[in-house]
Design a protein around this motif. Structure first.
Motif, PDB file in Angstrom:
ATOM      1  N   TYR A  32       0.825  -1.204   0.000  1.00 18.23           N
ATOM      2  CA  TYR A  32       0.000   0.000   0.000  1.00 18.23           C
ATOM      3  C   TYR A  32       0.861   1.256   0.000  1.00 18.23           C
ATOM      4  N   ARG A  33       0.332   2.312  -0.576  1.00 17.00           N
ATOM      5  CA  ARG A  33       0.924   3.619  -0.329  1.00 17.00           C
ATOM      6  C   ARG A  33       0.470   4.068   1.047  1.00 17.00           C
ATOM      7  N   VAL A  34       1.311   4.880   1.686  1.00 12.65           N
ATOM      8  CA  VAL A  34       1.005   5.384   3.017  1.00 12.65           C
ATOM      9  C   VAL A  34       1.199   6.890   3.018  1.00 12.65           C
ATOM     10  N   GLY A  35       0.223   7.580   3.535  1.00 14.21           N
ATOM     11  CA  GLY A  35       0.286   9.034   3.581  1.00 14.21           C
ATOM     12  C   GLY A  35       0.141   9.551   4.995  1.00 14.21           C
ATOM     13  N   TRP A  36       0.746  10.690   5.207  1.00 15.46           N
ATOM     14  CA  TRP A  36       0.577  11.422   6.472  1.00 15.46           C
ATOM     15  C   TRP A  36      -0.179  12.710   6.174  1.00 15.46           C
ATOM     16  N   PHE A  37      -1.205  12.952   6.963  1.00 10.19           N
ATOM     17  CA  PHE A  37      -2.010  14.156   6.836  1.00 10.19           C
ATOM     18  C   PHE A  37      -2.096  14.807   8.208  1.00 10.19           C
ATOM     19  N   ARG A  38      -2.458  16.078   8.215  1.00 10.85           N
ATOM     20  CA  ARG A  38      -2.649  16.730   9.499  1.00 10.85           C
ATOM     21  C   ARG A  38      -3.820  17.693   9.409  1.00 10.85           C
ATOM     22  N   GLN A  39      -4.402  17.936  10.549  1.00 16.47           N
ATOM     23  CA  GLN A  39      -5.505  18.886  10.624  1.00 16.47           C
ATOM     24  C   GLN A  39      -5.378  19.683  11.905  1.00 16.47           C
ATOM     25  N   ALA A  40      -5.239  20.980  11.741  1.00 13.31           N
ATOM     26  CA  ALA A  40      -5.170  21.893  12.868  1.00 13.31           C
ATOM     27  C   ALA A  40      -6.569  22.417  13.166  1.00 13.31           C
ATOM     28  N   PRO A  41      -6.832  22.878  14.371  1.00 15.23           N
ATOM     29  CA  PRO A  41      -8.153  23.397  14.716  1.00 15.23           C
ATOM     30  C   PRO A  41      -8.577  24.514  13.771  1.00 15.23           C
ATOM     31  N   GLY A  42      -9.765  24.392  13.239  1.00 11.32           N
ATOM     32  CA  GLY A  42     -10.307  25.420  12.364  1.00 11.32           C
ATOM     33  C   GLY A  42      -9.751  25.414  10.958  1.00 11.32           C
ATOM     34  N   LYS A  43      -8.927  24.426  10.635  1.00 10.38           N
ATOM     35  CA  LYS A  43      -8.324  24.362   9.307  1.00 10.38           C
ATOM     36  C   LYS A  43      -8.689  23.053   8.620  1.00 10.38           C
ATOM     37  N   GLU A  44      -8.556  23.056   7.309  1.00  6.36           N
ATOM     38  CA  GLU A  44      -8.815  21.847   6.562  1.00  6.36           C
ATOM     39  C   GLU A  44      -7.649  20.870   6.702  1.00  6.36           C
ATOM     40  N   ARG A 101      -5.837   2.947  -4.152  1.00  4.81           N
ATOM     41  CA  ARG A 101      -6.721   3.398  -5.217  1.00  4.81           C
ATOM     42  C   ARG A 101      -5.923   3.948  -6.390  1.00  4.81           C
ATOM     43  N   LEU A 102      -6.356   3.584  -7.569  1.00 11.74           N
ATOM     44  CA  LEU A 102      -5.685   4.058  -8.767  1.00 11.74           C
ATOM     45  C   LEU A 102      -6.210   5.434  -9.162  1.00 11.74           C
ATOM     46  N   GLY A 103      -5.406   6.146  -9.932  1.00 11.40           N
ATOM     47  CA  GLY A 103      -5.854   7.429 -10.464  1.00 11.40           C
ATOM     48  C   GLY A 103      -5.642   8.610  -9.543  1.00 11.40           C
ATOM     49  N   TYR A 104      -4.890   8.426  -8.480  1.00 11.34           N
ATOM     50  CA  TYR A 104      -4.631   9.507  -7.537  1.00 11.34           C
ATOM     51  C   TYR A 104      -3.134   9.663  -7.353  1.00 11.34           C
ATOM     52  N   THR A 105      -2.698  10.887  -7.131  1.00 11.35           N
ATOM     53  CA  THR A 105      -1.321  11.078  -6.721  1.00 11.35           C
ATOM     54  C   THR A 105      -1.183  10.633  -5.283  1.00 11.35           C
ATOM     55  N   ILE A 106       0.042  10.398  -4.862  1.00 14.53           N
ATOM     56  CA  ILE A 106       0.216   9.899  -3.497  1.00 14.53           C
ATOM     57  C   ILE A 106      -0.126  10.951  -2.451  1.00 14.53           C
ATOM     58  N   ALA A 107      -0.226  12.209  -2.856  1.00 18.33           N
ATOM     59  CA  ALA A 107      -0.580  13.265  -1.914  1.00 18.33           C
ATOM     60  C   ALA A 107      -2.090  13.445  -1.755  1.00 18.33           C
ATOM     61  N   ALA A 108      -2.866  12.906  -2.664  1.00 20.52           N
ATOM     62  CA  ALA A 108      -4.313  13.148  -2.678  1.00 20.52           C
ATOM     63  C   ALA A 108      -5.025  12.246  -1.676  1.00 20.52           C
ATOM     64  N   ASP A 109      -5.859  12.842  -0.833  1.00 22.48           N
ATOM     65  CA  ASP A 109      -6.510  12.027   0.189  1.00 22.48           C
ATOM     66  C   ASP A 109      -7.534  11.076  -0.412  1.00 22.48           C
ATOM     67  N   GLY A 110      -7.985  11.351  -1.633  1.00 25.92           N
ATOM     68  CA  GLY A 110      -8.913  10.437  -2.294  1.00 25.92           C
ATOM     69  C   GLY A 110      -8.309   9.083  -2.603  1.00 25.92           C
ATOM     70  N   GLY A 111      -7.003   8.980  -2.562  1.00 26.20           N
ATOM     71  CA  GLY A 111      -6.344   7.725  -2.880  1.00 26.20           C
ATOM     72  C   GLY A 111      -6.202   6.774  -1.713  1.00 26.20           C
ATOM     73  N   TYR A 112      -6.752   7.175  -0.577  1.00 23.98           N
ATOM     74  CA  TYR A 112      -6.562   6.391   0.647  1.00 23.98           C
ATOM     75  C   TYR A 112      -7.867   5.794   1.135  1.00 23.98           C
ATOM     76  N   ASP A 113      -7.767   4.520   1.519  1.00 18.75           N
ATOM     77  CA  ASP A 113      -8.948   3.771   1.932  1.00 18.75           C
ATOM     78  C   ASP A 113      -9.118   3.697   3.443  1.00 18.75           C
ATOM     79  N   TYR A 114      -8.008   3.631   4.146  1.00 17.50           N
ATOM     80  CA  TYR A 114      -8.066   3.384   5.584  1.00 17.50           C
ATOM     81  C   TYR A 114      -7.307   4.476   6.314  1.00 17.50           C
ATOM     82  N   TRP A 115      -7.898   4.956   7.377  1.00 13.86           N
ATOM     83  CA  TRP A 115      -7.349   6.071   8.150  1.00 13.86           C
ATOM     84  C   TRP A 115      -7.199   5.692   9.609  1.00 13.86           C
ATOM     85  N   GLY A 116      -6.099   6.182  10.215  1.00 15.46           N
ATOM     86  CA  GLY A 116      -5.901   5.987  11.630  1.00 15.46           C
ATOM     87  C   GLY A 116      -6.720   6.977  12.446  1.00 15.46           C
ATOM     88  N   GLN A 117      -6.649   6.832  13.749  1.00 11.06           N
ATOM     89  CA  GLN A 117      -7.393   7.699  14.664  1.00 11.06           C
ATOM     90  C   GLN A 117      -6.698   9.025  14.889  1.00 11.06           C
TER      91      GLN A 117
END
Length: 125
Positions: A32-44, A101-117
């Motif tokens: 699988y590809r693995v991505g790191w994302f972050r979300q700050a309060p009040g931000k996307e 998921r195919l058709g997404y860059t590795i940075a795109a959140d649409g390419g990810y199926d499973y998310w951690g807490q």
């Protein structure tokens, strides 16, 4: 099903370092590809870094380039996000995501199926 589990977050002073780890419960995620994302309060949610299944290609966001690095050790079934020279604006909940998921860059959140807490990272000034 692959369920990513993050660890390594915490409170650190500006200029300090943390290393986040992502390991799955359930199936190994070596293909699988693995991505790191972050979300700050009040931000996307934003993409921070990502790595393809064999580590042959990585992505690091401009906002953290030169300070953050992503790597993986498939033998240990773990992906790492090394964060150096942390700034208060890096404060956020950091999420690990896994996908094929195919058709997404590795940075795109649409390419990810499973998310951690998520794991909280707080950088004090």
């Amino acid at each position: 099903q692959v369920q990513p589990v993050e660890s390594g977050g915490g409170l650190v002073q500006a200029g300090g370092s943390l290393r986040l780890s992502c390991a799955p419960s359930g199936r190994p995620f070596s293909t699988y590809r693995v991505g790191w994302f972050r979300q700050a309060p009040g931000k996307e949610r934003e993409s921070v870094a990502a790595i393809v299944w064999n580590g042959g290609s990585t992505y690091v966001a401009d906002s953290v380039k030169g300070r953050f690095a992503v790597s993986r050790d498939n033998a240990k079934n773990t992906v790492y996000l090394q964060m150096n020279s942390l700034k208060p604006e890096d404060t956020a909940v950091y999420y690990c995501a896994v996908g094929r998921r195919l058709g997404y860059t590795i940075a795109a959140d649409g390419g990810y199926d499973y998310w951690g807490q998520g794991t909280q990272v707080t950088v004090s000034s």
